[in-house]
Design an enzyme around this catalytic site. Structure first.
Site, short mmCIF file in Angstrom:
data_model
loop_
_atom_site.label_atom_id
_atom_site.label_comp_id
_atom_site.label_asym_id
_atom_site.label_seq_id
_atom_site.Cartn_x
_atom_site.Cartn_y
_atom_site.Cartn_z
N LYS A 1 1.28 -1.33 -0.04
CA LYS A 1 -0.10 -0.40 -0.12
C LYS A 1 0.69 1.36 0.22
CE LYS A 1 -2.05 2.68 1.70
NZ LYS A 1 -1.80 4.51 1.43
N GLY B 1 7.21 5.84 7.88
CA GLY B 1 5.67 7.16 8.00
C GLY B 1 5.75 7.86 8.60
N SER B 2 5.03 8.66 9.21
CA SER B 2 5.06 8.75 10.36
C SER B 2 4.69 8.59 11.64
CB SER B 2 3.57 10.60 10.51
OG SER B 2 2.28 9.33 10.79
N GLU C 1 9.19 2.84 11.08
CA GLU C 1 10.55 3.79 10.91
C GLU C 1 10.23 4.74 10.33
OE1 GLU C 1 12.94 3.46 10.60
OE2 GLU C 1 13.25 0.85 10.73
N CYS D 1 13.84 11.31 5.62
CA CYS D 1 13.96 11.15 7.59
C CYS D 1 14.87 11.70 7.80
CB CYS D 1 13.12 9.77 7.52
SG CYS D 1 13.64 8.54 6.95
N GLU E 1 9.24 17.68 13.72
CA GLU E 1 9.62 17.11 13.00
C GLU E 1 8.73 18.33 11.59
OE1 GLU E 1 8.32 13.85 10.46
OE2 GLU E 1 10.69 13.17 10.10
P1 NAD Z 1 2.00 9.55 6.81
O1 NAD Z 1 2.68 8.13 8.28
O2 NAD Z 1 0.94 9.97 6.49
O3 NAD Z 1 2.03 7.70 5.48
C1 NAD Z 1 2.58 6.95 5.71
C2 NAD Z 1 2.05 5.29 5.01
O4 NAD Z 1 0.58 5.12 5.45
C3 NAD Z 1 0.58 6.24 3.44
O5 NAD Z 1 1.07 4.93 2.64
C4 NAD Z 1 -0.18 6.47 4.07
O6 NAD Z 1 -1.42 6.22 3.05
C5 NAD Z 1 -0.72 5.06 5.06
N1 NAD Z 1 -1.80 5.45 6.50
C6 NAD Z 1 -2.31 6.60 7.03
N2 NAD Z 1 -3.13 6.22 7.66
C7 NAD Z 1 -2.82 4.76 8.01
C8 NAD Z 1 -3.76 3.87 8.78
N3 NAD Z 1 -4.55 4.53 9.71
N4 NAD Z 1 -3.34 2.25 8.84
C9 NAD Z 1 -2.49 2.22 7.65
N5 NAD Z 1 -1.70 3.09 6.43
C10 NAD Z 1 -1.95 4.68 7.40
O7 NAD Z 1 3.27 9.22 6.38
P2 NAD Z 1 3.72 10.45 5.07
O8 NAD Z 1 3.59 11.59 5.54
O9 NAD Z 1 3.40 9.73 3.81
O10 NAD Z 1 5.22 10.59 4.99
C11 NAD Z 1 6.27 11.56 5.93
C12 NAD Z 1 6.70 10.59 7.45
O11 NAD Z 1 7.21 9.49 7.32
C13 NAD Z 1 7.56 11.79 7.51
O12 NAD Z 1 7.34 11.25 9.56
C14 NAD Z 1 8.94 10.78 7.86
O13 NAD Z 1 9.79 10.75 8.71
C15 NAD Z 1 8.71 9.75 7.70
N6 NAD Z 1 10.06 8.84 7.25
C16 NAD Z 1 10.11 7.81 8.09
C17 NAD Z 1 11.12 6.98 7.42
C18 NAD Z 1 12.27 6.19 7.97
O14 NAD Z 1 12.90 5.25 7.79
N7 NAD Z 1 12.25 6.07 9.09
C19 NAD Z 1 11.41 6.90 6.12
C20 NAD Z 1 10.72 8.32 4.81
C21 NAD Z 1 10.03 8.58 5.88
#
Ligand code: NAD
Length: 486
Positions: free
Chosen positions: A179, A232-233, A254, A288, A390
């Site tokens: 996804k 993600g976040s 992550e 990130c 962040e």
């Molecule tokens: P996000 O958390 O909003 O979304 C990430 C993914 O999760 C997307 O595919 C989204 O559709 C999905 N998602 C959202 N809500 C969900 C739920 N309730 N259940 C399951 N999936 C869900 O993050 P973003 O805005 O896409 O990305 C930016 C964030 O990612 C920043 O915080 C960044 O630091 C982090 N990030 C971390 C790393 C790492 O390796 N630690 C790498 C890249 C990005």
């Protein structure tokens, strides 16, 4: 195939076939450089997730029993196919994300290829351990694939981070429901094209597009999904952990970062400056691992600040699709608004904006795009929102420090713990800092130097679990001990 030429649509890929969303709904996909909607992506829901998990479950026994050499061969063919089509992948990634085409071509696409090649090799090297109990018996630890797993990825490095999950999962013998972020669905769709073109068996790799609540949440909650690998976040990561916990489902998280970049007075000045600039503004600060809090030892502070700001001013935002552009757009309207609001907060907190601090105008076709000029802020203490939350954009702060203890106190004064960089020529300082910095990755005199064999991941609010190398292969397998008495 999945991208309809007349009406550009990014479709699902389930059980080896392209599929429209069951509910018939679509979301707009924007080109960040122009802010115009250029395509639509499937707005999938629980029915699409169910179909994808069912397909992954049906495909699992045969994939699990496929010899590792064959799995490795298919992963290598995926890598070869992406490499052969690298220009199309890079263009799709640049248009979808707003990142410079040159960066996509130099970093994202080759690194995605490297992920697939690395785990193709890992598939053939992954071994079970045995432990002999002298005179009594022998233990054999069988590491067996978990079953269907979910790989959920963000918008900043869409293909790179998706393949970083999908490749070890497939290598370990799991089947996948991916996804990707609904904001940047293009290269995941091309990956599905590749999976079909190289003959990956139906159901081994499935792709469900859509929003987090509508498609991501039912995927995490699905009882047929045996593990969730999420990048993600921190907000979404903790929500996923809460859903997975009652099912005792494995999760790898992550998450966000607020990474310190520490420059001691004895550092190689030019190397520290060059690297700090890269760490601050690569992909417009949307990595990130970006160093967003630059800490400089007091005797060097004024010189470093002036040189850094002068260099930041030369980074001109431009049309990401032009080959000479080094600084592109932010990924979405929502993110653009968030970054500008964070700059307003910095001003309200008493910070001095040394450069940038506003929307950047890029003339021509990009006039309406989501560009923010590289922004450097000083004069803020460690406890303020600007230095603790962040921002994930081209916004960095500068803070002076006195000695190692002070540098550590500033560096560790956040809830996150993903990465840190230290520039010094003193080996003792480097070792002491590395041991006490609260970060899963510490770079000494470098940034973003990655060896795929090493464990990767964050401490504190930056995540749990580690990816990379054997850690990733282990995550996607269950160790079962067989004890044989003599
Ligand atoms: P996000 O958390 O909003 O979304 C990430 C993914 O999760 C997307 O595919 C989204 O559709 C999905 N998602 C959202 N809500 C969900 C739920 N309730 N259940 C399951 N999936 C869900 O993050 P973003 O805005 O896409 O990305 C930016 C964030 O990612 C920043 O915080 C960044 O630091 C982090 N990030 C971390 C790393 C790492 O390796 N630690 C790498 C890249 C990005």
């Amino acid at each position: 195939m999945s991208v309809d030429a007349e009406r550009l649509r990014f479709r699902n890929f389930i059980d080896g076939a392209v599929a429209d969303p069951a509910g018939g709904a679509w979301l707009p996909v924007h080109e960040p450089a122009t802010a115009a909607a250029y395509a639509e992506v499937a707005a999938s829901g629980a029915a699409d997730v169910d179909a994808a998990v069912d397909a992954a479950a049906r495909a699992f026994p045969a994939w699990r029993d496929t010899p590792a050499e064959r799995r490795a061969h298919l992963l290598s063919r995926m890598a070869d196919a992406i490499e052969a089509d690298a220009a199309r992948f890079a263009a799709a990634e640049s248009r979808d994300t707003g990142k410079p085409l040159s960066l996509a071509a130099r970093m994202d696409i080759p690194r995605a290829v490297a992920n697939l090649r690395f785990f193709a090799a890992a598939a053939t090297q992954f071994a079970s351990e045995s432990h002999a109990m002298e005179g009594v018996g022998l233990n054999v630890t069988l590491r067996q694939p978990l079953g269907p797993v979910a790989c959920i990825s963000p918008w900043n490095l869409p293909l790179y981070l998706l393949t970083w999950k999908v490749a070890p999962a497939l290598a370990a013998g799991c089947t996948v429901v991916a996804k990707p972020s609904e904001v940047t669905p293009a290269t995941a769709t091309l990956l599905a094209e590749v999976a079909r073109a190289i003959g990956l068996p139906a159901g081994v790799f499935n792709l469900v597009h859509g929003g987090g609540d509508a498609a991501g949440a039912p995927l995490v909650a699905h009882p047929g999904v045996k593990a969730v690998s999420f990048t993600g976040s921190t907000r979404v990561g903790t929500a996923i952990a809460a859903v997975a916990a009652p099912q005792l489902k494995k999760v790898s998280l992550e998450l966000g970062g607020k990474n310190p970049f520490v420059v001691f007075a004895d550092a190689d000045f030019e190397a520290a400056l060059d690297t700090a600039l890269r760490a601050a503004f690569t992909n417009q600060g949307q990595v990130c691992l970006c160093g967003s809090r630059i800490l400089v030892q007091r005797p060097l502070y004024a010189r470093f600040r002036d040189a850094f700001v002068a260099r930041a001013r030369t980074l001109a935002p431009g049309d990401p699709m032009q080959p000479e552009t080094a600084f592109g757009a932010l990924a979405s309207q929502a993110h653009f608004d968030k970054v500008l609001a964070a700059i307003d907060t910095a001003r309200a907190e008493g910070g001095t904006v040394l450069c940038g601090g506003a929307r950047a105008d890029v003339p021509g076709r990009c006039a309406g795009g989501w560009f923010v000029a590289p922004t450097v802020i000083e004069g803020l203490g460690p406890g303020c929102r600007t230095n603790t939350e962040e921002i994930f954009g081209p916004v960095v702060t500068l803070q002076p420090f006195d000695d190692e203890a002070h540098a550590l106190a500033l560096a560790n004064a956040v809830a996150y713990g993903l990465a840190a960089s230290v520039f010094t020529r003193d080996l003792g300082t480097a070792h002491r800092m590395a041991a006490r910095l609260e970060a899963g990755v510490v770079w000494i005199n470098c940034w973003l130097l990655r060896d795929l064999r090493t464990p990767f991941g964050g401490m504190k609010q930056s995540g749990s679990g580690r990816e990379g190398g054997w850690e990733a292969m282990r995550f996607f397998t269950e160790p079962r001990n067989v004890c044989i008495a003599y």
